[in-house]
Design a protein around this motif. Structure first.
Motif, PDB file in Angstrom:
ATOM      1  N   PRO A 307      55.594 -26.884 -16.847  1.00  0.00           N
ATOM      2  CA  PRO A 307      55.389 -25.446 -17.004  1.00  0.00           C
ATOM      3  C   PRO A 307      56.494 -24.598 -16.376  1.00  0.00           C
ATOM      4  O   PRO A 307      56.645 -23.430 -16.734  1.00  0.00           O
ATOM      5  N   VAL A 308      57.256 -25.194 -15.448  1.00  0.00           N
ATOM      6  CA  VAL A 308      58.398 -24.481 -14.872  1.00  0.00           C
ATOM      7  C   VAL A 308      59.517 -24.388 -15.906  1.00  0.00           C
ATOM      8  O   VAL A 308      60.179 -23.358 -16.038  1.00  0.00           O
ATOM      9  N   VAL A 309      59.703 -25.466 -16.649  1.00  0.00           N
ATOM     10  CA  VAL A 309      60.724 -25.487 -17.697  1.00  0.00           C
ATOM     11  C   VAL A 309      60.289 -24.639 -18.892  1.00  0.00           C
ATOM     12  O   VAL A 309      61.076 -23.886 -19.469  1.00  0.00           O
ATOM     13  N   ASP A 310      59.008 -24.762 -19.249  1.00  0.00           N
ATOM     14  CA  ASP A 310      58.466 -24.023 -20.394  1.00  0.00           C
ATOM     15  C   ASP A 310      57.118 -23.427 -19.985  1.00  0.00           C
ATOM     16  O   ASP A 310      56.130 -24.160 -19.866  1.00  0.00           O
ATOM     17  N   PRO A 311      57.045 -22.118 -19.759  1.00  0.00           N
ATOM     18  CA  PRO A 311      55.799 -21.487 -19.316  1.00  0.00           C
ATOM     19  C   PRO A 311      54.615 -21.715 -20.246  1.00  0.00           C
ATOM     20  O   PRO A 311      53.464 -21.552 -19.843  1.00  0.00           O
ATOM     21  N   HIS A 312      54.865 -22.100 -21.494  1.00  0.00           N
ATOM     22  CA  HIS A 312      53.780 -22.355 -22.438  1.00  0.00           C
ATOM     23  C   HIS A 312      53.266 -23.791 -22.347  1.00  0.00           C
ATOM     24  O   HIS A 312      52.251 -24.119 -22.975  1.00  0.00           O
ATOM     25  N   ALA A 313      53.944 -24.629 -21.596  1.00  0.00           N
ATOM     26  CA  ALA A 313      53.536 -26.026 -21.480  1.00  0.00           C
ATOM     27  C   ALA A 313      52.368 -26.169 -20.502  1.00  0.00           C
ATOM     28  O   ALA A 313      52.159 -25.336 -19.614  1.00  0.00           O
ATOM     29  N   HIS A 314      51.612 -27.244 -20.670  1.00  0.00           N
ATOM     30  CA  HIS A 314      50.517 -27.561 -19.766  1.00  0.00           C
ATOM     31  C   HIS A 314      50.908 -28.740 -18.878  1.00  0.00           C
ATOM     32  O   HIS A 314      51.756 -29.552 -19.239  1.00  0.00           O
ATOM     33  N   VAL A 315      50.278 -28.822 -17.706  1.00  0.00           N
ATOM     34  CA  VAL A 315      50.556 -29.952 -16.812  1.00  0.00           C
ATOM     35  C   VAL A 315      50.107 -31.247 -17.473  1.00  0.00           C
ATOM     36  O   VAL A 315      50.861 -32.228 -17.504  1.00  0.00           O
ATOM     37  N   PHE A 316      48.884 -31.255 -18.025  1.00  0.00           N
ATOM     38  CA  PHE A 316      48.395 -32.488 -18.663  1.00  0.00           C
ATOM     39  C   PHE A 316      49.051 -32.634 -20.021  1.00  0.00           C
ATOM     40  O   PHE A 316      48.979 -31.735 -20.871  1.00  0.00           O
ATOM     41  N   PRO A 317      49.707 -33.764 -20.274  1.00  0.00           N
ATOM     42  CA  PRO A 317      50.500 -33.905 -21.495  1.00  0.00           C
ATOM     43  C   PRO A 317      49.732 -34.389 -22.712  1.00  0.00           C
ATOM     44  O   PRO A 317      50.270 -34.402 -23.822  1.00  0.00           O
TER      45      PRO A 317
END
Length: 323
Positions: A307-317
């Motif tokens: 989420p640091v690299v992509d704010p739209h990403a989630h921690v759980f993949p």
């Protein structure tokens, strides 16, 4: 002209943890640049014990070091990383949006996050007091290949895992193997110690190498064992005395350290924003320094920095087995 690389994640350290982190970052859709001061991938395994059988990696009852590295490299390459080998990271600058790592050849790598997987950092072998001037003339610090020791009388100095691993693997091919250690107690795994004791290798404790002798290469070693002098033939000496660890330039990067290791929290985040760490270089309560643990820490770090690299990403993949 200095090279400038822009990517999503910079990984410092191309050992097992760094290679698995490279794959996993690619799995999470990140562009990756991998920096390592060594000229080859694989870290300490490639440099120190490529022929060693590794017994504690999940899914492999036994795997040779070089074969493990080969598989990790193949896996990491699916991320199409940029490898910057033979380069040391010397400086780190950044703001709330990105970080820039400068290498010793003036290359600059800018990314949204940084993951340090640098093993024990830069290191140098502990010297053998009696070995001054003999390095490369029959005395070595590492055993990257067993073949040169075939038919020789080998003296191994040390009482840790490397000393006993090398004694165990060299005993079948050397003419003789003598392990010399200054104390009765060893720092090696008990199972390996038992295997060496059951082999044809000789173990001398309360002992030290006083002098190495020979014309152009080592021919014999003078030992002191329980206060008594002993001279034995040897054409190869391995000084397996461990290493002096040093985080080097990383110590000036504003990252909290403890006893030459980087302090991280449960997400593998360091005290500096956008900087994470995994593997042997890290420290936290209950830390266990094993390759298997490093793999888990790599996945934990990459998922938490996503989420640091992509704010739209989630921690759980999601699961890798899902379509």
């Amino acid at each position: 002209m200095a090279q400038h690389v822009e990517t999503d994640l910079t990984i410092i350290g191309a050992g097992p943890t760094g290679l698995f982190a490279t794959y996993y970052a690619g799995f999470r859709g990140m562009r990756v640049a991998v920096v390592d001061s060594l000229p080859e991938l694989g870290g300490q395994i490639t440099a120190m014990y490529p022929e060693k059988q590794i017994l504690d990696v999940a899914g492999f009852p036994s795997v040779k070091g070089r074969d493990l590295v080969e598989g990790l490299v193949e896996q990491a390459n699916t991320a199409d990383p940029t490898y910057l080998l033979g380069n040391t990271a010397v400086a780190l600058e950044g703001d709330d949006e990105s970080l820039t790592v400068t290498l010793d050849d003036d290359t600059q790598v800018t990314s949204k996050a940084l993951l340090i997987t640098a093993g024990i950092g830069t290191f140098s072998p502990r010297p053998l007091p009696a070995g001054e001037g003999w390095l490369g003339r029959g005395m070595e610090f590492f055993v990257p290949s067993f073949a040169p020791y075939a038919g020789k009388d080998v003296v191994i100095v040390g009482g840790g895992d490397s000393a006993f691993d090398w004694a165990l693997h060299l005993e079948p091919i050397a003419r003789s193997v003598t392990l010399v250690h200054r104390r009765d107690a060893f720092r090696a795994h008990q199972r390996t110690v038992a295997q060496v004791r059951a082999s044809g290798a000789r173990i001398l404790t309360n002992a030290e190498v006083v002098e190495l002798r020979g014309a152009t290469t080592v021919e014999e070693a003078e030992l002191k064992v329980d206060g008594e002098t002993m001279v034995i033939p040897t054409q190869a000496v391995v000084a397996a005395l461990g290493f002096v660890a040093d985080l080097g330039p990383l110590q000036s990067w504003g990252i909290e350290t403890a006893k030459r290791h980087i302090v991280v929290d449960q997400t593998m985040r360091t005290s500096r924003e956008r900087v994470y760490a995994a593997g042997d270089v890290t420290d936290y309560p209950g830390k266990v320094r094993l390759i298997a643990v490093g793999f888990g820490e790599a996945a934990t770090a990459v998922n938490n920095l996503a989420p640091v690299v992509d704010p739209h990403a989630h921690v759980f993949p999601g699961h890798s087995s899902e379509g």
